[in-house]
Design an enzyme around this catalytic site. Sequence first.
Site, PDB file in Angstrom:
ATOM      1  N   ASP A   8     -12.686 -36.037   2.466  1.00  0.00           N
ATOM      2  CA  ASP A   8     -11.666 -36.616   2.589  1.00  0.00           C
ATOM      3  C   ASP A   8     -10.983 -36.303   1.177  1.00  0.00           C
ATOM      4  O   ASP A   8     -11.508 -36.447  -0.007  1.00  0.00           O
ATOM      5  CB  ASP A   8     -11.420 -38.134   2.455  1.00  0.00           C
ATOM      6  CG  ASP A   8     -10.033 -38.733   2.590  1.00  0.00           C
ATOM      7  OD1 ASP A   8      -9.219 -37.876   2.298  1.00  0.00           O
ATOM      8  OD2 ASP A   8     -10.035 -39.980   3.242  1.00  0.00           O
ATOM      9  N   ARG A  48      -7.672 -36.379   0.025  1.00  0.00           N
ATOM     10  CA  ARG A  48      -6.198 -37.254  -0.156  1.00  0.00           C
ATOM     11  C   ARG A  48      -6.389 -37.808  -1.564  1.00  0.00           C
ATOM     12  O   ARG A  48      -7.540 -38.159  -2.205  1.00  0.00           O
ATOM     13  CB  ARG A  48      -6.022 -38.185   0.698  1.00  0.00           C
ATOM     14  CG  ARG A  48      -5.616 -37.317   2.266  1.00  0.00           C
ATOM     15  CD  ARG A  48      -5.309 -38.544   3.140  1.00  0.00           C
ATOM     16  NE  ARG A  48      -6.522 -39.132   3.421  1.00  0.00           N
ATOM     17  CZ  ARG A  48      -6.740 -40.233   4.419  1.00  0.00           C
ATOM     18  NH1 ARG A  48      -5.382 -40.499   5.057  1.00  0.00           N
ATOM     19  NH2 ARG A  48      -7.880 -40.687   4.755  1.00  0.00           N
TER      20      ARG A  48
END
Length: 200
Positions: free
Chosen positions: A129, A131
Amino acid sequence: MKTTKVAETSLPTAFGTFRIFGFESEDKTDSLLALVMGTPTTCAEDDAPLVRIHSQCLTGDVFGSGRCDCGDQLDFALKTIGERGSGILIYQLQEGRGIGLMNKLQAYELQDSGHDTVEANHHLGFEADHRNYTLCAEVLRQLGVSRVRLMSNNPRKFEALLAAGIQVAERVPIEIAPSERTENYLKTKKAKLGHMLEMV
Ligand SMILES: [Zn+2]
């Protein structure tokens, strides 16, 4: 990080009319949309507005892809905010958990040959991930919000907001019932990314 409001206008949708804002980081490397309904500030009577942070998923949001639950989550969040008449949906332009659309499609190819979403990202040289929520927290602050009721199952979002100085008064679950197609995707989210899911 300094944040600039690039535009503000109204956006009539199937779920009601929102104010839509475009925000950009000062160095122009990050931008996002905020869809706001009502006057959700921390000063108001409802001192912890309902907030959903959604990351762009072109395939799910636009084409209704059955590979993930993004499109259904987006509709659910907008519908909930619309029915309540107050809340904020932050739409982060971080496709494929931040790896970009073309890399996400390559990750899908790897998933077709048996890898789960996390393994596929690792194969391509990415973390599970990518983000980040820095701009998101800045935008909330700029909208007058320092305390939220966060509609999310993702522990990373809670940690990121807390680290950025946004209090989370309550977690509001957002769980779409798994389908045959999304079941494995959701199981991976739960087992490897710690998502708080009850139905898988
Ligand atoms: Zn998706």
